[in-house]
Design a protein around this motif. Structure first.
Motif, PDB file in Angstrom:
ATOM      1  N   SER A  47       0.847  -1.195   0.000  1.00 17.19           N
ATOM      2  CA  SER A  47       0.000   0.000   0.000  1.00 17.19           C
ATOM      3  C   SER A  47       0.881   1.243   0.000  1.00 17.19           C
ATOM      4  CB  SER A  47      -0.913   0.014   1.227  1.00 17.19           C
ATOM      5  OG  SER A  47      -0.181   0.318   2.398  1.00 17.19           O
ATOM      6  N   LEU A  48       0.444   2.262  -0.693  1.00 16.36           N
ATOM      7  CA  LEU A  48       1.195   3.519  -0.743  1.00 16.36           C
ATOM      8  C   LEU A  48       1.374   4.099   0.656  1.00 16.36           C
ATOM      9  CD1 LEU A  48       2.495   5.800  -2.397  1.00 16.36           C
ATOM     10  CD2 LEU A  48       0.217   6.833  -2.597  1.00 16.36           C
ATOM     11  N   GLU A  49       0.345   3.936   1.470  1.00 16.72           N
ATOM     12  CA  GLU A  49       0.399   4.447   2.842  1.00 16.72           C
ATOM     13  C   GLU A  49       1.536   3.797   3.629  1.00 16.72           C
ATOM     14  OE1 GLU A  49      -2.593   4.943   6.710  1.00 16.72           O
ATOM     15  OE2 GLU A  49      -3.254   3.867   4.911  1.00 16.72           O
ATOM     16  N   ASP A  50       1.678   2.480   3.505  1.00 15.04           N
ATOM     17  CA  ASP A  50       2.736   1.765   4.229  1.00 15.04           C
ATOM     18  C   ASP A  50       4.112   2.167   3.710  1.00 15.04           C
ATOM     19  OD1 ASP A  50       0.923   0.468   5.813  1.00 15.04           O
ATOM     20  OD2 ASP A  50       0.880  -1.367   4.597  1.00 15.04           O
ATOM     21  N   VAL A  51       4.244   2.334   2.417  1.00  9.57           N
ATOM     22  CA  VAL A  51       5.529   2.720   1.818  1.00  9.57           C
ATOM     23  C   VAL A  51       5.958   4.099   2.313  1.00  9.57           C
ATOM     24  CG1 VAL A  51       6.692   3.299  -0.357  1.00  9.57           C
ATOM     25  CG2 VAL A  51       5.230   1.279  -0.228  1.00  9.57           C
ATOM     26  N   LYS A  52       4.983   4.998   2.444  1.00 12.21           N
ATOM     27  CA  LYS A  52       5.296   6.355   2.927  1.00 12.21           C
ATOM     28  C   LYS A  52       5.661   6.364   4.406  1.00 12.21           C
ATOM     29  CE  LYS A  52       2.602   9.180  -0.333  1.00 12.21           C
ATOM     30  NZ  LYS A  52       1.435  10.079  -0.467  1.00 12.21           N
ATOM     31  N   LYS A  53       4.987   5.515   5.183  1.00  5.30           N
ATOM     32  CA  LYS A  53       5.215   5.502   6.630  1.00  5.30           C
ATOM     33  C   LYS A  53       6.520   4.827   7.021  1.00  5.30           C
ATOM     34  CE  LYS A  53       0.429   5.578   8.336  1.00  5.30           C
ATOM     35  NZ  LYS A  53      -0.624   4.746   8.999  1.00  5.30           N
ATOM     36  N   SER A  55      10.166   3.755   5.988  1.00  4.96           N
ATOM     37  CA  SER A  55      11.264   3.976   5.038  1.00  4.96           C
ATOM     38  C   SER A  55      12.041   2.694   4.730  1.00  4.96           C
ATOM     39  CB  SER A  55      12.228   5.028   5.592  1.00  4.96           C
ATOM     40  OG  SER A  55      12.764   4.610   6.842  1.00  4.96           O
ATOM     41  N   SER A  56      11.848   1.661   5.555  1.00  5.56           N
ATOM     42  CA  SER A  56      12.555   0.398   5.306  1.00  5.56           C
ATOM     43  C   SER A  56      11.910  -0.409   4.167  1.00  5.56           C
ATOM     44  CB  SER A  56      12.592  -0.453   6.578  1.00  5.56           C
ATOM     45  OG  SER A  56      11.287  -0.895   6.927  1.00  5.56           O
ATOM     46  N   ILE A  57      10.688  -0.036   3.814  1.00  7.25           N
ATOM     47  CA  ILE A  57       9.999  -0.728   2.719  1.00  7.25           C
ATOM     48  C   ILE A  57      10.442  -0.124   1.392  1.00  7.25           C
ATOM     49  CG2 ILE A  57       7.777  -1.291   1.671  1.00  7.25           C
ATOM     50  CD1 ILE A  57       6.508  -1.129   4.431  1.00  7.25           C
ATOM     51  N   GLU A  58      11.126  -0.897   0.603  1.00  3.78           N
ATOM     52  CA  GLU A  58      11.583  -0.436  -0.709  1.00  3.78           C
ATOM     53  C   GLU A  58      10.997  -1.341  -1.789  1.00  3.78           C
ATOM     54  OE1 GLU A  58      15.779   0.055  -1.041  1.00  3.78           O
ATOM     55  OE2 GLU A  58      15.964   1.110   0.875  1.00  3.78           O
ATOM     56  N   PRO A  59       9.944  -0.888  -2.452  1.00  2.00           N
ATOM     57  CA  PRO A  59       9.333  -1.724  -3.497  1.00  2.00           C
ATOM     58  C   PRO A  59      10.328  -2.030  -4.609  1.00  2.00           C
ATOM     59  CG  PRO A  59       7.952   0.184  -2.952  1.00  2.00           C
ATOM     60  CD  PRO A  59       9.269   0.421  -2.302  1.00  2.00           C
ATOM     61  N   LYS A  60      10.340  -3.258  -5.052  1.00  2.00           N
ATOM     62  CA  LYS A  60      11.145  -3.626  -6.206  1.00  2.00           C
ATOM     63  C   LYS A  60      10.459  -3.067  -7.455  1.00  2.00           C
ATOM     64  CE  LYS A  60      12.920  -7.867  -4.079  1.00  2.00           C
ATOM     65  NZ  LYS A  60      12.189  -7.739  -2.813  1.00  2.00           N
ATOM     66  N   PRO A  61      11.198  -2.914  -8.549  1.00  2.00           N
ATOM     67  CA  PRO A  61      10.583  -2.335  -9.758  1.00  2.00           C
ATOM     68  C   PRO A  61       9.345  -3.082 -10.229  1.00  2.00           C
ATOM     69  CG  PRO A  61      12.959  -2.414  -9.993  1.00  2.00           C
ATOM     70  CD  PRO A  61      12.642  -3.154  -8.732  1.00  2.00           C
ATOM     71  N   TYR A  62       9.285  -4.393  -9.963  1.00  2.00           N
ATOM     72  CA  TYR A  62       8.139  -5.192 -10.412  1.00  2.00           C
ATOM     73  C   TYR A  62       7.053  -5.320  -9.355  1.00  2.00           C
ATOM     74  CZ  TYR A  62      11.025  -8.696  -8.028  1.00  2.00           C
ATOM     75  OH  TYR A  62      11.811  -9.360  -7.113  1.00  2.00           O
ATOM     76  N   ASP A  63       7.229  -4.717  -8.190  1.00  2.00           N
ATOM     77  CA  ASP A  63       6.189  -4.736  -7.164  1.00  2.00           C
ATOM     78  C   ASP A  63       5.063  -3.764  -7.521  1.00  2.00           C
ATOM     79  OD1 ASP A  63       7.360  -6.653  -5.572  1.00  2.00           O
ATOM     80  OD2 ASP A  63       8.378  -5.216  -4.267  1.00  2.00           O
ATOM     81  N   ILE A  64       3.898  -4.021  -6.947  1.00  3.44           N
ATOM     82  CA  ILE A  64       2.721  -3.171  -7.159  1.00  3.44           C
ATOM     83  C   ILE A  64       2.474  -2.351  -5.902  1.00  3.44           C
ATOM     84  CG2 ILE A  64       0.205  -3.236  -7.360  1.00  3.44           C
ATOM     85  CD1 ILE A  64       0.552  -5.631  -9.242  1.00  3.44           C
ATOM     86  N   VAL A  65       2.335  -1.050  -6.080  1.00  5.02           N
ATOM     87  CA  VAL A  65       2.015  -0.155  -4.969  1.00  5.02           C
ATOM     88  C   VAL A  65       0.586   0.344  -5.165  1.00  5.02           C
ATOM     89  CG1 VAL A  65       2.598   1.969  -3.748  1.00  5.02           C
ATOM     90  CG2 VAL A  65       4.426   0.534  -4.701  1.00  5.02           C
ATOM     91  N   VAL A  66      -0.301  -0.066  -4.267  1.00  5.30           N
ATOM     92  CA  VAL A  66      -1.723   0.241  -4.394  1.00  5.30           C
ATOM     93  C   VAL A  66      -2.025   1.613  -3.795  1.00  5.30           C
ATOM     94  CG1 VAL A  66      -4.049  -0.462  -3.701  1.00  5.30           C
ATOM     95  CG2 VAL A  66      -2.370  -2.183  -4.394  1.00  5.30           C
ATOM     96  N   ASN A  67      -2.632   2.466  -4.601  1.00  5.79           N
ATOM     97  CA  ASN A  67      -3.031   3.806  -4.159  1.00  5.79           C
ATOM     98  C   ASN A  67      -4.490   3.857  -3.731  1.00  5.79           C
ATOM     99  OD1 ASN A  67      -0.460   4.725  -5.148  1.00  5.79           O
ATOM    100  ND2 ASN A  67      -1.339   4.737  -7.202  1.00  5.79           N
TER     101      ASN A  67
END
Length: 412
Positions: A47-53, A55-67
């Protein structure tokens, strides 16, 4: 016509049934099921919210970030069309759609929803009626020549390039045109019929380099306009007519070719296509068919996202269709599959589209309720994934009328 509407009604009922089930299923269950499908390809849905909160979460280029969590239900309801629409709507982002799509397609079967809908639609002919043929032209090929001049290379070739020994798209497309000419064994003075001639690039290349005369058929008025502007003083005639009219003229050609057109005619016209080729080709002639092909029966002839947003009525053949629909008319002399080359072709088109978007935005920015850019981007990159995963292939099929005495020697 009535059959078409009847099948579309069945499709609507089927979709409504699936939508009802998904609507009344708790969101947490839907999320779990959707995430499990992507996990098969090691794709994380974050989730975009988790990624923003965090900083240790680094999506890989092929991961999906849900808005937007509407993505989950829409994907569950509508399968691949819901996937594409989720991206169009901005409900999720992914830095590398091609890699993500490749991972997903290699590790998941085609959704039963897509297969069922495709089989239902296969029972009627999408392209028999005039209004459906016109819809394909209006929704895709006549979008505007400026879109294609800013996406393709200078020769305006809108089909898979041949990347063997090529450094760029321009060289790869010339390679493809010349490969076709060599497979057809063109000689000066020959006559060539091009069914679905597009922007006239193949006719132009044949006439200039191989000194043959060509007749091309297309229903796309914008393509005819462009072709006529670049084919001046060449022995080429472009006819803005249905390809089936070629069989009514009584003309006979040394060679018949069709590149990237077979996918547009509908499964119920596959036999008709080969009948037109047989009727228009001289007894000692050769034909070449260049078409996208589904890997096997587990892959639907029609993709739901493309059907709805990009290419209404489009249907790709399966490998066995070439023999089945041409039986008794033509003999297969050679088949080559270079579908893997479609991935770099589509990626090059995407790069051009992205680079030149500033020139297109005024004309296309508000199409599809402001979603045209993301829709077209998804179309190009998801298609690249389909070829990269080998779900889709690209076949070139060479045929003769009675079989070449002594055999046909092909080139690569």
């Amino acid at each position: 016509m009535l059959a078409h509407y009847g099948i579309e009604a069945l499709v609507g009922i089927y979709k409504l049934t699936i939508a009802t089930i998904v609507t009344f299923t708790p969101l947490k269950i839907i999320e779990y099921i959707v995430k499990a499908r992507f996990a098969k390809g090691n794709i994380n849905i974050l989730s975009l919210e988790d990624v923003k909160k965090d900083s240790s979460i680094e999506p890989k280029p092929y991961d999906i970030v849900v808005n937007d969590k509407r993505f989950f239900r829409h994907f569950a309801k509508c399968a691949t069309v819901g996937f594409g629409e989720g991206y169009m709507n901005g409900w999720f982002d992914c830095k590398d759609i091609c890699d993500m799509g490749t991972r997903f397609l290699r590790n998941n079967k085609v959704p039963i929803t897509d297969l069922t809908l495709s089989k239902l639609r296969n029972t009627v002919d999408h392209q028999t009626t005039g209004f459906l043929s016109a819809r394909v032209i209006d929704d895709h090929y006549d979008l505007g020549n400026d879109l294609y001049t800013n996406m393709l290379e200078s020769n305006m070739v809108y089909t898979c390039a041949y990347w063997k020994d090529a450094k760029n798209l321009e060289e790869a497309q010339i390679n493809k045109l010349d490969l076709i000419a060599r497979k057809l064994k063109l000689e000066p003075g020959m006559t060539v019929l091009d069914l679905g001639c597009g922007f006239g690039s193949l006719c132009k290349y044949f006439a200039e380099k191989y000194k043959v005369s060509c007749v091309g058929y297309t229903l796309a008025k914008e393509q005819v306009k462009y072709a006529n502007s670049v084919l001046k003083d060449l022995p080429v005639e472009i006819r803005c007519e249905d390809y089936r009219n070629a069989a009514k003229t009584g003309e006979k050609f040394d060679r018949v070719v069709s590149v990237g057109f077979f996918e547009a005619i509908g499964v119920h016209n596959f036999r008709t296509y080969f009948e037109v080729v047989e009727k228009c080709m001289k007894d000692d002639g050769l034909s070449l068919l260049h078409t996208i092909t589904a890997r096997d029966q587990g892959i639907p002839k029609a993709g739901e996202f493309a059907e709805k947003h990009i290419f209404p009525g489009g249907m790709v053949p399966h490998p066995e269709d070439f023999q089945m629909y041409s039986e008794g008319l033509l003999v297969i002399e050679d088949i080559q599959n270079f579908g893997a080359y479609y991935t770099p072709t589509l990626q090059a088109w995407h790069d051009n589209f992205k680079t030149n978007w500033s020139k297109l935005e005024a004309s296309y920015g508000q199409k599809k309720n402001g979603r045209f850019y993301r829709m077209w981007e998804w179309y190009l990159l998801w298609s690249a994934a389909c070829f990269n995963s080998r779900v889709l292939m690209l076949y070139q099929v060479v045929q003769s009328k009675r079989g070449i005495a002594g055999g046909y020697e092909s080139v690569r």
